[in-house]
Design an enzyme around this catalytic site. Sequence first.
Site, PDB file in Angstrom:
ATOM      1  N   HIS A 182      -3.144   7.947   6.945  1.00  0.00           N
ATOM      2  CA  HIS A 182      -3.328   6.305   7.074  1.00  0.00           C
ATOM      3  C   HIS A 182      -4.310   5.687   7.765  1.00  0.00           C
ATOM      4  CE1 HIS A 182      -1.209   2.073   7.469  1.00  0.00           C
ATOM      5  NE2 HIS A 182      -0.770   2.532   6.290  1.00  0.00           N
ATOM      6  N   HIS A 185       7.845  -0.943  12.761  1.00  0.00           N
ATOM      7  CA  HIS A 185       6.667  -1.655  12.119  1.00  0.00           C
ATOM      8  C   HIS A 185       7.069  -2.865  12.070  1.00  0.00           C
ATOM      9  CE1 HIS A 185       3.236  -1.538   9.830  1.00  0.00           C
ATOM     10  NE2 HIS A 185       4.068  -1.586   8.488  1.00  0.00           N
ATOM     11  N   ASP A 227       0.745  -1.253   0.030  1.00  0.00           N
ATOM     12  CA  ASP A 227      -0.083   0.128   0.047  1.00  0.00           C
ATOM     13  C   ASP A 227       0.817   1.327   0.138  1.00  0.00           C
ATOM     14  OD1 ASP A 227       0.704  -0.759   2.814  1.00  0.00           O
ATOM     15  OD2 ASP A 227      -0.901   0.386   3.682  1.00  0.00           O
ATOM     16  N   HIS A 228       2.173   1.129  -0.153  1.00  0.00           N
ATOM     17  CA  HIS A 228       3.108   2.076  -0.220  1.00  0.00           C
ATOM     18  C   HIS A 228       3.905   2.303  -1.250  1.00  0.00           C
ATOM     19  CE1 HIS A 228       2.603   3.782   4.219  1.00  0.00           C
ATOM     20  NE2 HIS A 228       1.987   2.417   4.187  1.00  0.00           N
ATOM     21  N   ASP A 273       4.799   3.874   8.622  1.00  0.00           N
ATOM     22  CA  ASP A 273       3.870   3.119   9.372  1.00  0.00           C
ATOM     23  C   ASP A 273       5.049   2.779  10.651  1.00  0.00           C
ATOM     24  OD1 ASP A 273       2.112   3.018   7.325  1.00  0.00           O
ATOM     25  OD2 ASP A 273       2.009   1.161   7.156  1.00  0.00           O
TER      26      ASP A 273
END
Length: 310
Positions: free
Chosen positions: A269, A140, A67-68, A211
């Site tokens: 986010h 993370h 998602d990044h 994140d």
Amino acid sequence: MQLHFLGTGAGMPSKERNTSALMVKLLDEISEMWLFDCGEATQHQILHTSLKPRKVSKIFITHLHGDHIFGLPGFLSSRSFQGGDEPLTIFGPAGLQQWIEQTFSLSKTHLTYPLHFVEVQEGIVYEDDCFTVYAKELRHVVPCYGYRIEQKDLPGELLIEKAKDLGVPKGPLLGQLKRGHDVVLDNGDVIQAKDVVAPAKKGFTLTILGDTKYCEEAVQLSMGADIIVHEATFDGTTTDLAANYGHATNVEAAKVAQQARAQYLLLNHLSARFLPQDLPPFLAEAQETFPQTFLTSDQAIYSWQNNTLL
């Protein structure tokens, strides 16, 4: 400086939020734009804006979750089709270069511009005459970095009327004074720059965190920042769940901003579990800890002017 949020969701895209992407517009400062993360469909989000991909000179990737980064190959390819020929540098964790090069090799993709990679490690990852960018590893479930962008102090304003009163004529001598150089007039008088130039203006500091669960590293990277962009995947009722997945809550993000003595906090986010009606209490919960907290949304634009977030 402007912040243009192209995607503010977590994990998968939703109807309300696309995956992570933030454009930092530095057009007034250095005629460049820097992209932070590039989730799926980032280039499609750009189509709804006036942003020009060819103006993007640097891309900073926080970590290698899809998602990044899943929008990166498409963005880089489209930049070629849209006339981009200036070099582009990608900063990111180990493995990013391999993934991009293998993707391009298998898909027979050829770019019209030089592409450079910088494997990020803690410390200074980029510096020029105007900016310094620092990186620090966060906490993370995979290696993930936060970035701190510090603008160097700006030259003070030339006090033109004062210079004229001291006999400085129009022309190149004024430019020399503005650049901090003393000048000698035709009559032999020496005009010192410090007497006709206002004190230097402090540049801004922007911290963009990838994140991460709540951690001291995030606080350190954010210390004294004017603006912090911090993930808020969960809310205060799910603190343990957030930590288990390597994420932060809205309250923990506010705690980072409070401890770092920052000016403003922008939350992004967000999990798709939060529906539109959930957002006012979500924001209010964070503001109880850090009042200058704002909740971002896709295509939201924030401007930094005169030490104020607009």
